[in-house]
Design a protein around this motif. Structure first.
Motif, PDB file in Angstrom:
ATOM      1  N   ASP A   1       0.844  -1.196   0.000  1.00 16.07           N
ATOM      2  CA  ASP A   1       0.000   0.000   0.000  1.00 16.07           C
ATOM      3  C   ASP A   1       0.879   1.245   0.000  1.00 16.07           C
ATOM      4  O   ASP A   1       2.097   1.150  -0.197  1.00 16.07           O
ATOM      5  CB  ASP A   1      -0.979  -0.025   1.179  1.00 16.07           C
TER       6      ASP A   1
ATOM      7  N   LEU B   1      -5.590  -8.990  -1.515  1.00 18.44           N
ATOM      8  CA  LEU B   1      -6.988  -8.856  -1.919  1.00 18.44           C
ATOM      9  C   LEU B   1      -7.863  -9.773  -1.071  1.00 18.44           C
ATOM     10  O   LEU B   1      -8.946  -9.391  -0.636  1.00 18.44           O
ATOM     11  CB  LEU B   1      -7.140  -9.184  -3.407  1.00 18.44           C
TER      12      LEU B   1
ATOM     13  N   TRP C   1     -10.084   4.477   0.281  1.00 16.84           N
ATOM     14  CA  TRP C   1     -10.046   3.027   0.251  1.00 16.84           C
ATOM     15  C   TRP C   1      -8.636   2.491   0.039  1.00 16.84           C
ATOM     16  O   TRP C   1      -7.693   3.243  -0.169  1.00 16.84           O
ATOM     17  CB  TRP C   1     -10.999   2.474  -0.801  1.00 16.84           C
ATOM     18  N   THR C   2      -8.510   1.181   0.055  1.00 13.96           N
ATOM     19  CA  THR C   2      -7.215   0.501  -0.086  1.00 13.96           C
ATOM     20  C   THR C   2      -6.585   0.819  -1.436  1.00 13.96           C
ATOM     21  O   THR C   2      -7.200   0.621  -2.482  1.00 13.96           O
ATOM     22  CB  THR C   2      -7.396  -1.026   0.063  1.00 13.96           C
ATOM     23  N   GLN C   3      -5.350   1.305  -1.381  1.00 13.70           N
ATOM     24  CA  GLN C   3      -4.579   1.654  -2.573  1.00 13.70           C
ATOM     25  C   GLN C   3      -3.290   0.848  -2.561  1.00 13.70           C
ATOM     26  O   GLN C   3      -2.539   0.895  -1.587  1.00 13.70           O
ATOM     27  CB  GLN C   3      -4.227   3.143  -2.575  1.00 13.70           C
TER      28      GLN C   3
ATOM     29  N   SER D   1     -16.049  -2.707  -0.284  1.00  8.82           N
ATOM     30  CA  SER D   1     -14.643  -2.309  -0.211  1.00  8.82           C
ATOM     31  C   SER D   1     -14.152  -2.058  -1.629  1.00  8.82           C
ATOM     32  O   SER D   1     -14.641  -2.673  -2.574  1.00  8.82           O
ATOM     33  CB  SER D   1     -13.787  -3.416   0.411  1.00  8.82           C
TER      34      SER D   1
ATOM     35  N   TYR E   1     -10.522  -2.013  -3.734  1.00 11.41           N
ATOM     36  CA  TYR E   1      -9.109  -2.381  -3.723  1.00 11.41           C
ATOM     37  C   TYR E   1      -8.530  -1.842  -5.022  1.00 11.41           C
ATOM     38  O   TYR E   1      -8.699  -2.441  -6.082  1.00 11.41           O
ATOM     39  CB  TYR E   1      -8.993  -3.902  -3.639  1.00 11.41           C
TER      40      TYR E   1
ATOM     41  N   VAL F   1      -0.832  -5.723   1.273  1.00  9.97           N
ATOM     42  CA  VAL F   1      -2.266  -5.906   1.500  1.00  9.97           C
ATOM     43  C   VAL F   1      -2.761  -6.901   0.459  1.00  9.97           C
ATOM     44  O   VAL F   1      -2.698  -6.645  -0.742  1.00  9.97           O
ATOM     45  CB  VAL F   1      -3.058  -4.585   1.384  1.00  9.97           C
TER      46      VAL F   1
ATOM     47  N   VAL G   1     -12.401  -4.461  -7.403  1.00 12.19           N
ATOM     48  CA  VAL G   1     -10.968  -4.407  -7.712  1.00 12.19           C
ATOM     49  C   VAL G   1     -10.839  -3.443  -8.883  1.00 12.19           C
ATOM     50  O   VAL G   1     -11.356  -3.701  -9.968  1.00 12.19           O
ATOM     51  CB  VAL G   1     -10.415  -5.800  -8.085  1.00 12.19           C
TER      52      VAL G   1
ATOM     53  N   LEU H   1      -9.850  -8.862   2.156  1.00 12.98           N
ATOM     54  CA  LEU H   1     -11.121  -8.134   2.115  1.00 12.98           C
ATOM     55  C   LEU H   1     -12.315  -9.061   1.922  1.00 12.98           C
ATOM     56  O   LEU H   1     -13.451  -8.598   1.827  1.00 12.98           O
ATOM     57  CB  LEU H   1     -11.086  -7.090   0.997  1.00 12.98           C
TER      58      LEU H   1
ATOM     59  N   VAL I   1     -16.384  -6.551  -3.035  1.00 17.34           N
ATOM     60  CA  VAL I   1     -15.138  -5.824  -3.307  1.00 17.34           C
ATOM     61  C   VAL I   1     -15.083  -5.427  -4.781  1.00 17.34           C
ATOM     62  O   VAL I   1     -15.342  -6.249  -5.662  1.00 17.34           O
ATOM     63  CB  VAL I   1     -13.890  -6.683  -2.978  1.00 17.34           C
TER      64      VAL I   1
END
Length: 164
Positions: free
Chosen positions: A38, A46, A109-111, A85, A87, A44, A56, A49, A54
């Motif tokens: 990240d 996938l 959010w998750t990067q 979420s 991703y 992190v 993606v 999550l 999710v």
């Protein structure tokens, strides 16, 4: 006896007609694992999550359509904060540009990115040819939709999450 034969026949039909799940990028496949750093350098996965819906999302700071889509993704994300979420996998090679785009878009959010552009193993795993590209994945890691944007994405997420 007839009932037993009927149940046995039904069971045989189900077993012989079921398709084994495979890892791949088609709808119904299990989404390939991604495990990238990240913005702070922490890996992190996938799969971390799993348990919820999710998205993606493959993007890059230099991709105009990707940047244009971010406000809609932000709205979708804030509409379903505990159920959806995101991703995001950046195809950037320059960390400062990647981080600046995240900050400018206020993307919570998750990067993740390995900053290798098209040399990343993820490119082959997801058969990535251009960005933006996304995959909507269910709580078990199964691909429900791919390359779905705008109103179609909103409607699909809404229908999946309100049906729960």
């Amino acid at each position: 006896m007839k009932k037993t034969l009927l149940i046995l026949g039904f069971f045989c039909c189900v077993v012989t007609s079921s398709k084994a799940q495979v890892v791949g990028t088609e709808i119904g496949d299990i989404a390939p694992e991604i495990d990238l750093p990240d913005t702070k350098g922490n890996l992190v996965a996938l799969s971390s999550l799993r348990g919820g819906l999710v998205l993606v999302d493959f993007w890059a700071s230099w991709c105009g359509p990707c940047i244009k889509e971010q406000p809609a993704l932000l709205k979708l994300y804030t509409t379903y904060p505990d159920k959806l979420s995101i991703y995001s996998v950046s195809m950037d090679t320059k960390k400062p540009l990647w981080l600046a785009a995240i900050a400018k878009g206020k993307l919570p959010w998750t990067q993740v990115s390995d900053l290798k552009y098209w040399k990343s193993p993820v490119v082959g795993d997801y058969m990535l040819q251009s960005v933006p590209l996304n995959f909507l994945v269910d709580k078990n890691g199964i691909i429900l939709a791919k390359n779905i944007h705008g109103n179609a994405l909103n409607e699909m997420v809404k229908s999946l999450l309100t049906a729960q």
